[in-house]
Design an enzyme around this catalytic site. Structure first.
Site: not given
Length: 783
Positions: A360-366, A682, A725
């Site tokens: 998800p966004p903001g977890v530090g991938k870039t 789901s 989840k």
């Protein structure tokens, strides 16, 4: 040569000439502006009106010394002086004889020299050799004048009547357009035979050039039209320059490119292509439009790092330290990077891995990509693929198009300056395709380790080796990445941060960073752990930490304003002060239903921004058994509702659902937050549970959340995103999660602190779900 006993020694003032040389027997105007030169002329006018004229070696020198002026010059008589505006003089002089500087006399106001004059040229006796040289010179001069048409015929008539060889040579030399150094060599030729010979050689060469000009004129005129005039002039100039041993700008440019090619260490295929293009450029006219295209092409090829690469820093301890400094957690990506380093240390030749960081966004991938480059000691380059829909962005344009250039892949490689950078392809799941092509398909060759050693850009048309590049791609959702592209990458999932993860990230990384960026000092502001926890719980609801950082920045801004007013201002941000700085809370920690309710079930959903809870409501209205679905549901979710209803109807007797309820009531299923599109299988067991509750009148436990796909026979099928989840359920205050039994293996990814606080119930059939989720029916109550 002349004997010294016939020569005369005299002291005269000297006038240095710039870009000009005066021969004996010639009359010429001189413009004089330098102070010393004017003083020298005035001094000469007070005496014999004779002055010594010598030429400077460098015309730009305003104050020449003894070494800057030729030693041999001409003694001249000043005939006339005319003062000009601006303090300059126009002087008319007539050359008398040659002279050579013997010594310089120091004088502040002007240059004074002792000279040795050579006035005995007139007394030279003629001999057969001189006669022959004189006739040859006169003949060549006549031919030259006839061919060049630059000298009037009257001049020729006056020149050929001169009988003295020395005077004849000087007059002819004064009429020729020669370089200063050539004229000086004639002036220095004191022996008349030597002087005549030199002039004969110069005239012979000039006539060869004129003959060559004439041939070019004839050849070009035959094929020249109006539009070819420019080409004709250029060819003429090239031929002259070639004959004189000079190079034009195009030739200089070609030589420069040829030198660059030698230095660039190109592969054989690229070298062959570049040399062919260079030959084309050499043959083209200077102003041809195609020339610009070829030059740009060569510049691009030579600017790529064909052989430049950085050396990897294969220190595992240092790499691990750097990765831990930059990022908290993210154990799997860090472990994979260290494995790559270990293999590079053991096996020198290996292909660069293609990693895909999904989360998800903001977890530090870039930012993880930058840390990888720093730990490896490689250059870092980033290319954003979000919204890219043109294949040419990847592969470049063909050179037939105006403004064509290489694709972003090779442009980024050029920018990195090495052929083995860490190359981050950001947002690979956000690419789209349209009439301009499919960029995802163009990336197949880039990201295939078996093919990318011969990646061919449409602009370059030369294979470039990308096998040493370490590609890292990022995506929010693995489902939006095309399958063939995904098959070429090694997927590493970065899951959402738990509250326990966010606490050290905020305390150790985000808060010090924001304090520094806002110009604050540690004694101005500090945060308590309770305050950070309150921001996480009540002011942000996200998988990453971007909003958390924004809220911290918002507090820092307000404190910065106070610090500007009072430099000694200091504050400790605790839980009680948060509301003052951030306003009322935006989210409620633990938002699950407080009471058990009929027809309302809590489901668990996975989104690109992490996990979330989903309330599914069912209401019965008098009617004919019609099913209504609202809440902007997708096709898959609608089909899950149909399947759930069919299952509940098939189990009507076991669930205590009356025939009247099945036939005389319409069913309305609603999922709140209707503006947000929802889809996926789901929520199948969640909708089936709500339907069973509403139709049987039994309440659903409010502390239970569930996820799983349902079949018509009631089987519960596995789902994805169990960790996200689970985190969402924990945030919402849920204590029990019902999940497919086939997902038990995914519990390893769920943080230990979550597993300790929550009960996970694995199920394989819908009967087990209902037994766990529904409250037993109260006696006497029947729908």
């Amino acid at each position: 040569m002349f004997g010294n006993e016939l020569n005369q020694y005299r002291e005269l003032s000297m006038l240095p000439l710039r870009g000009l040389l005066v021969f004996p027997y010639t009359v010429i105007h001189l413009d004089v502006g330098r102070k010393k030169s004017i003083n020298a002329i005035e001094e000469a006018m007070l005496g014999s009106k004779e002055i010594f004229l010598a030429t400077q070696k460098e015309a730009q020198n305003d104050d020449p010394s003894e070494e800057d002026v030729y030693a041999v010059g001409t003694v001249a008589e000043i005939k006339q002086i005319l003062k000009m505006p601006g303090g300059t003089m126009r002087v008319l002089v007539e050359g008398i004889c040659r002279a050579r500087v013997v010594s310089y006399t120091d004088d502040v106001d002007y240059i004074k020299v002792m000279i040795e004059e050579f006035r005995n040229e007139e007394t030279t006796k003629k001999n057969p050799e001189l006669e022959a040289l004189t006739r040859t010179l006169v003949y060549q001069f006549e031919q030259y004048v006839r061919m060049s048409k630059k000298i009037p015929p009257e001049t020729v008539a006056s020149v050929v009547t001169i009988e003295e060889p020395a005077r004849l040579a000087d007059v002819i030399a004064s009429h020729l357009s020669l370089r200063i150094n050539e004229k000086q060599s004639i002036l220095e030729a004191l022996d008349i035979s030597e002087r005549l010979n030199a002039l004969c050689e110069i005239l012979a060469r000039e006539m060869e050039v004129l003959e060559l000009e004439r041939k070019i004129n004839i050849r070009v005129r035959k094929q020249m039209e109006k539009t070819q005039k420019e080409y004709y002039l250029r060819e003429q100039m090239k031929a002259i320059q070639k004959e004189l041993g000079e190079k034009d700008e195009r030739a200089a440019e070609v030589e420069e490119l040829r030198a660059k090619i030698k230095e660039s260490r190109l592969p054989s295929e690229a070298l062959e292509k570049v040399n062919k293009e260079l030959e084309r450029l050499e043959r083209m006219p200077a102003m041809a439009a195609e020339g610009v295209v070829v030059r740009n092409y060569l510049d691009w090829v030579l600017s790529l790092p064909w052989s430049k690469e950085t050396r990897d820093r294969l220190d595992l301890d240092m790499a691990e330290k750097i990765l831990d400094e930059d990022h908290y957690g993210l154990e799997k990506p860090k472990e994979r990077i260290l494995e790559y380093l270990a293999i590079r240390k053991l096996a020198k030749k290996m292909k660069g891995p293609i990693l895909c960081l999904v989360g998800p966004p903001g977890v530090g991938k870039t930012s993880l990509g930058k840390s990888v480059a720093r730990s490896l000691g490689r250059n870092f380059v980033r290319m954003s693929l979000g919204g890219v829909r043109d294949e040419a962005e990847i592969r470049g344009h063909r050179r037939t198009y105006i403004g064509s250039m290489p694709g972003q892949v090779l442009q980024s490689i050029k920018k990195s300056g090495s052929r083995n950078p860490v190359f981050l392809l950001d947002e690979i799941d956000k690419m789209t395709a349209d009439f301009r092509g499919d960029p995802a398909s163009a990336l197949l060759e880039v990201l295939d380790p078996e093919q990318n050693n011969t990646f061919t850009d449409h602009y370059l048309e030369i294979p470039f080796d990308l096998s040493k590049v370490m590609f890292i791609t990022t995506a929010n959702s693995i489902y939006n990445i095309p399958r063939p592209l995904l098959d070429r990458m090694e997927v590493i999932e970065l899951s959402s941060y738990t509250e326990e993860d966010k606490m050290p990230i905020a305390m150790d990384y985000l808060i010090p960073k924001q304090i520094k960026e806002h110009g604050l000092k540690k004694n101005n502001i500090s945060f308590s752990e309770d305050a950070v926890r309150k921001i996480i719980r009540e002011y942000t609801r996200e998988a990453g930490v971007r909003n958390l950082e924004r809220q911290i920045a918002s507090i820092c801004r307000k404190v910065a304003r106070e610090v500007v007013k009072d430099r000694n201002f200091s504050v400790t941000i605790d839980a009680d002060r948060i509301k003052k700085y951030l306003g009322t809370e935006k989210f409620h920690y633990g938002r699950a239903e407080k009471d058990h309710q009929v027809g309302v079930t809590t489901g668990l959903a996975w989104t690109e921004t992490g996990g979330d809870i989903l309330s599914i409501e069912v209401a019965l209205i008098k009617g004919k058994g019609k099913l209504t679905l609202t809440g902007k549901l997708g096709d898959v979710m609608k089909e899950s509702a149909q399947a759930g209803l069919t299952y509940v109807r098939s189990k009507a007797d076991e669930l205590g659902i009356s025939q009247d309820t099945l036939e005389n009531y319409d069913i309305h299923i609603h999922v709140p937050e209707g503006a947000i599109p929802k889809d996926g299988p789901s929520a199948g067991i969640t909708m089936a549970t709500s339907l069973a509750s509403a139709m049987s009148g039994r309440k659903v436990r409010s502390d239970v959340a569930m996820t799983g796909e349902i079949t018509l026979r009631g089987r519960v099928l596995p789902i994805g995103g169990l960790k996200e989840k689970s985190l969402a359920a924990h945030r919402a205050g849920i204590t029990t999660i019902i999940m497919p039994s086939e997902n038990e293996k995914d519990l390893e990814d769920v943080p230990v602190q979550i597993k300790d606080k929550m009960k996970f119930v694995p199920v394989s059939h819908m009967d087990e779900v209902l037994a766990e989720a529904l409250v037993p029916k109260e006696k006497g109550k029947q729908r």
